[in-house]
Design an enzyme around this catalytic site. Sequence first.
Site, mmCIF file in Angstrom:
data_model
loop_
_atom_site.group_PDB
_atom_site.id
_atom_site.type_symbol
_atom_site.label_atom_id
_atom_site.label_comp_id
_atom_site.label_asym_id
_atom_site.label_seq_id
_atom_site.Cartn_x
_atom_site.Cartn_y
_atom_site.Cartn_z
ATOM 1 N N HIS A 37 74.379 75.926 57.518
ATOM 2 C CA HIS A 37 74.771 75.688 58.916
ATOM 3 C C HIS A 37 75.335 76.966 59.529
ATOM 4 C CE1 HIS A 37 75.340 71.531 57.156
ATOM 5 N NE2 HIS A 37 74.551 71.267 58.177
ATOM 6 N N GLN A 61 69.622 57.386 62.295
ATOM 7 C CA GLN A 61 68.567 58.073 61.538
ATOM 8 C C GLN A 61 68.637 57.786 60.045
ATOM 9 O OE1 GLN A 61 70.193 62.073 62.739
ATOM 10 N NE2 GLN A 61 69.433 62.684 60.738
#
Length: 282
Positions: A37, A61
């Site tokens: 990230h 999701q």
Amino acid sequence: MRIIRKVDQLRGALAQLRDKGLTIGLVPTMGALHAGHRSLVDRSVKENDATVVSVFVNPTQFNNPADLATYPRTEEADAALLEQAGVDIAFIPSVEEIYPEKDDTQWDLGPVAEVMEGPMRPGHFNGVCQIVSRLFNYVNPDRAYFGEKDFQQIAVIRRMTQIMGSPIEIVACPIVREDDGLALSSRNVRLSKEQRAIAPHIHRVLAKSLDWKAEGLTPREVIDRVVAEINSQPGLEVEYYEIVDAITMQPVDAWPKDGETPAAGCVTVYCGDVRLIDNIKY
Ligand code: PAF
């Protein structure tokens, strides 16, 4: 860095940045931030005047409730990493803030979503589009950054952006790996010591597959060999390995020639109950 939890406040803060004519980068994340990230955030900070990072474990999701329940949540450490990286806004909303009402949107994404993760994780890409389209709508960034570890997700988001008619530039960033080759993932913290020791076998086999291609094996033969080699390591079990066109995500039966779209080998492997994904470009 401002931590913002409400959509209205986010819109207000962004309007001020836009009034100053600043460019905005968005890095959508589900938190449990790691060096992978960080590489997306660093790139956004470098390429834009202001960077917004969202930290939101998006329930729509997850097709597996156990995966959602055990997904790591490390808000304090995430905020410290983002502050240190020079992020302007960390957007950390609640589920109710994002979905005051159930989102029934069905994204018709076509062939890119009908292979690999599509059938394996029904509803997953629809959920990804539900959250990413909302984030695009709130932030309206110039650029949005995604990691290539989730290779198919990038193709799906490009398709979604096309459907939305959005000018947002989708920036794909390379996988970041541990020294032993394991692709960084928030799920790696769920690996036991023994599982962590065998997981790098996945990348070792993918790297070796470049040699098998060079030796003249066809994509089909490489697929069979990759699956057999990964499965030969006790504790690892391949769910699928596909070699696909890197843009359309459709399986290829011949290697691309120079100048054609590269092929990508995409693998999903169970290491105990932890589902790991990785890929390599041919
Ligand atoms: O890749 C992820 O972490 C997620 O799928 C994303 C893009 C942040 C959407 O929740």
